[in-house]
Design a protein around this motif. Structure first.
Motif, PDB file in Angstrom:
ATOM      1  N   HIS A  71       0.859  -1.185   0.000  1.00 34.37           N
ATOM      2  CA  HIS A  71       0.000   0.000   0.000  1.00 34.37           C
ATOM      3  C   HIS A  71       0.892   1.230   0.000  1.00 34.37           C
ATOM      4  O   HIS A  71       2.125   1.111   0.023  1.00 34.37           O
ATOM      5  CB  HIS A  71      -0.979  -0.007   1.175  1.00 34.37           C
ATOM      6  CG  HIS A  71      -0.364   0.033   2.552  1.00 34.37           C
ATOM      7  ND1 HIS A  71       0.598  -0.859   2.977  1.00 34.37           N
ATOM      8  CD2 HIS A  71      -0.606   0.857   3.612  1.00 34.37           C
ATOM      9  CE1 HIS A  71       0.921  -0.594   4.230  1.00 34.37           C
ATOM     10  NE2 HIS A  71       0.215   0.451   4.635  1.00 34.37           N
ATOM     11  N   ASP A 103       5.556   4.675   5.572  1.00 33.73           N
ATOM     12  CA  ASP A 103       6.558   3.764   6.141  1.00 33.73           C
ATOM     13  C   ASP A 103       6.889   2.613   5.187  1.00 33.73           C
ATOM     14  O   ASP A 103       7.894   1.931   5.374  1.00 33.73           O
ATOM     15  CB  ASP A 103       6.106   3.223   7.511  1.00 33.73           C
ATOM     16  CG  ASP A 103       4.731   2.600   7.500  1.00 33.73           C
ATOM     17  OD1 ASP A 103       3.826   3.167   6.867  1.00 33.73           O
ATOM     18  OD2 ASP A 103       4.557   1.534   8.120  1.00 33.73           O
ATOM     19  N   HIS A 104       6.071   2.415   4.146  1.00 31.93           N
ATOM     20  CA  HIS A 104       6.320   1.323   3.194  1.00 31.93           C
ATOM     21  C   HIS A 104       6.950   1.807   1.894  1.00 31.93           C
ATOM     22  O   HIS A 104       7.336   0.995   1.055  1.00 31.93           O
ATOM     23  CB  HIS A 104       5.014   0.568   2.909  1.00 31.93           C
ATOM     24  CG  HIS A 104       4.464  -0.060   4.146  1.00 31.93           C
ATOM     25  ND1 HIS A 104       4.548  -1.405   4.401  1.00 31.93           N
ATOM     26  CD2 HIS A 104       3.880   0.503   5.234  1.00 31.93           C
ATOM     27  CE1 HIS A 104       4.024  -1.655   5.601  1.00 31.93           C
ATOM     28  NE2 HIS A 104       3.617  -0.508   6.121  1.00 31.93           N
ATOM     29  N   ASP A 146      -0.091  -4.560   5.962  1.00 32.36           N
ATOM     30  CA  ASP A 146      -0.623  -3.974   7.199  1.00 32.36           C
ATOM     31  C   ASP A 146      -2.089  -4.393   7.296  1.00 32.36           C
ATOM     32  O   ASP A 146      -2.863  -4.187   6.360  1.00 32.36           O
ATOM     33  CB  ASP A 146      -0.547  -2.440   7.150  1.00 32.36           C
ATOM     34  CG  ASP A 146       0.856  -1.917   7.397  1.00 32.36           C
ATOM     35  OD1 ASP A 146       1.802  -2.728   7.367  1.00 32.36           O
ATOM     36  OD2 ASP A 146       0.997  -0.694   7.605  1.00 32.36           O
ATOM     37  N   HIS A 183      -4.381  -2.485  12.449  1.00 31.37           N
ATOM     38  CA  HIS A 183      -3.234  -3.338  12.780  1.00 31.37           C
ATOM     39  C   HIS A 183      -3.654  -4.385  13.806  1.00 31.37           C
ATOM     40  O   HIS A 183      -4.769  -4.350  14.333  1.00 31.37           O
ATOM     41  CB  HIS A 183      -2.090  -2.489  13.361  1.00 31.37           C
ATOM     42  CG  HIS A 183      -1.504  -1.512  12.396  1.00 31.37           C
ATOM     43  ND1 HIS A 183      -0.763  -1.885  11.295  1.00 31.37           N
ATOM     44  CD2 HIS A 183      -1.558  -0.148  12.367  1.00 31.37           C
ATOM     45  CE1 HIS A 183      -0.381  -0.802  10.639  1.00 31.37           C
ATOM     46  NE2 HIS A 183      -0.853   0.268  11.260  1.00 31.37           N
ATOM     47  N   HIS A 225       6.351  -5.102  11.752  1.00 25.73           N
ATOM     48  CA  HIS A 225       5.624  -3.840  11.889  1.00 25.73           C
ATOM     49  C   HIS A 225       5.418  -3.389  13.334  1.00 25.73           C
ATOM     50  O   HIS A 225       4.621  -2.484  13.627  1.00 25.73           O
ATOM     51  CB  HIS A 225       4.254  -3.904  11.172  1.00 25.73           C
ATOM     52  CG  HIS A 225       3.816  -2.568  10.622  1.00 25.73           C
ATOM     53  ND1 HIS A 225       3.135  -1.643  11.382  1.00 25.73           N
ATOM     54  CD2 HIS A 225       3.978  -2.000   9.417  1.00 25.73           C
ATOM     55  CE1 HIS A 225       2.887  -0.578  10.642  1.00 25.73           C
ATOM     56  NE2 HIS A 225       3.401  -0.764   9.444  1.00 25.73           N
TER      57      HIS A 225
END
Ligand SMILES: [Zn+2]
Ligand SMILES: [Zn+2]
Length: 258
Positions: free
Chosen positions: A52, A56-57, A160, A199, A222
């Motif tokens: 996605h 952070d990705h 996630d 999450h 994560h």
């Protein structure tokens, strides 16, 4: 199959960094932390399977193409759902925040240095000897998890996600799957925050694992590093057989950590 953990946390902490898994010299999943632990030539990365478009990705994706476009032999394919690639094109590679590398050719060629590839839920995508099947995760934005098979072995990456029965249906229905990499971001006392942000906690994971009908290795990624000691402590009580991943580790699927 081996999976190199280039980044494993949900926040850019110094050691483990944010999410990135390397499947081969040419294929990575997500692009949070690429450079610190990679042992192969980044110029040879050809496919980035984005789960996605959360920051952070994708945080090292702009630097991956910037650092390599003058040296690479092949186009960098940034793959994900239609929504994910549209977000990347509109908000990152838009000639404002960062150059639109899809309009910059590889040196001495008419081939673009980067292109976006739209993947469809449930449809097999074949790359570098792998079969990749995207499936829908339960997150606050459109997110894919990925089932990746190399012919003999399968691995599931959750993306996630909060609780996701579909993921365990996939694992229960395919005997070649021997490992699952799953999101556990918060300790269970932050259960409400975890659910609101899409999450899991150790407690959610334990409930989810009651749906699992087969023996597979479970790895969690994560974790938010500011909660890491609490998560690790809780995991060792609730689910001692589950491994908490750290950056730089290499997982031999079905065979443990190197
Ligand atoms: Zn994330
Ligand atoms: Zn996210």
């Amino acid at each position: 199959m081996k999976v190199k953990v280039l980044g494993s946390y949900g926040y850019p902490e110094d050691l483990s960094g944010t999410t990135c898994f390397q499947l081969s010299e040419r294929v990575i999943i997500d692009a949070g932390r690429i450079f610190r632990f990679i042992e192969t030539d980044p110029n040879r990365i050809e496919y980035v399977l984005m789960t996605h478009a959360h920051f952070d990705h994708l945080s090292e994706l702009p630097f991956l193409i910037d650092a390599t476009f003058g040296f690479r032999k092949r186009t960098l394919k940034v793959c994900g759902s239609r929504k994910t690639v549209d977000i990347l094109k509109e908000n990152i590679f838009n000639d404002l925040l960062w150059p639109d590398f899809s309009s910059i050719n590889l040196p001495g060629s008419c081939t673009p240095s980067m292109e976006c590839v739209v993947l469809e839920e449930g449809k097999v995508f074949r790359i570098d000897g792998f079969e990749v099947v995207p499936f829908r995760a339960n997150h606050v934005v459109e997110t894919f998890g990925y089932l990746v098979k190399d012919g003999s072995t399968g691995v599931v990456f959750s993306g996630d996600t909060s609780a996701n029965g579909k993921l365990w249906d996939i694992v229960n229905g395919d005997e070649t799957i021997s490992a699952v990499f799953v999101d556990v971001s918060f300790p269970s006392y932050c259960g409400e925050r975890a659910a609101l942000s899409g999450h899991m906690t150790p407690k959610t994971l334990k409930e989810e694992l009651s749906l699992l009908k087969r023996r597979v290795d479970i790895y969690i990624f994560h974790a938010k590093p500011f909660y890491f000691p609490d998560i690790e402590r809780e995991m060792s009580c609730l689910l001692p057989e589950v491994k908490v991943l750290k950056g730089g580790e290499e997982i031999v699927v079905g065979g443990g950590v190197v």
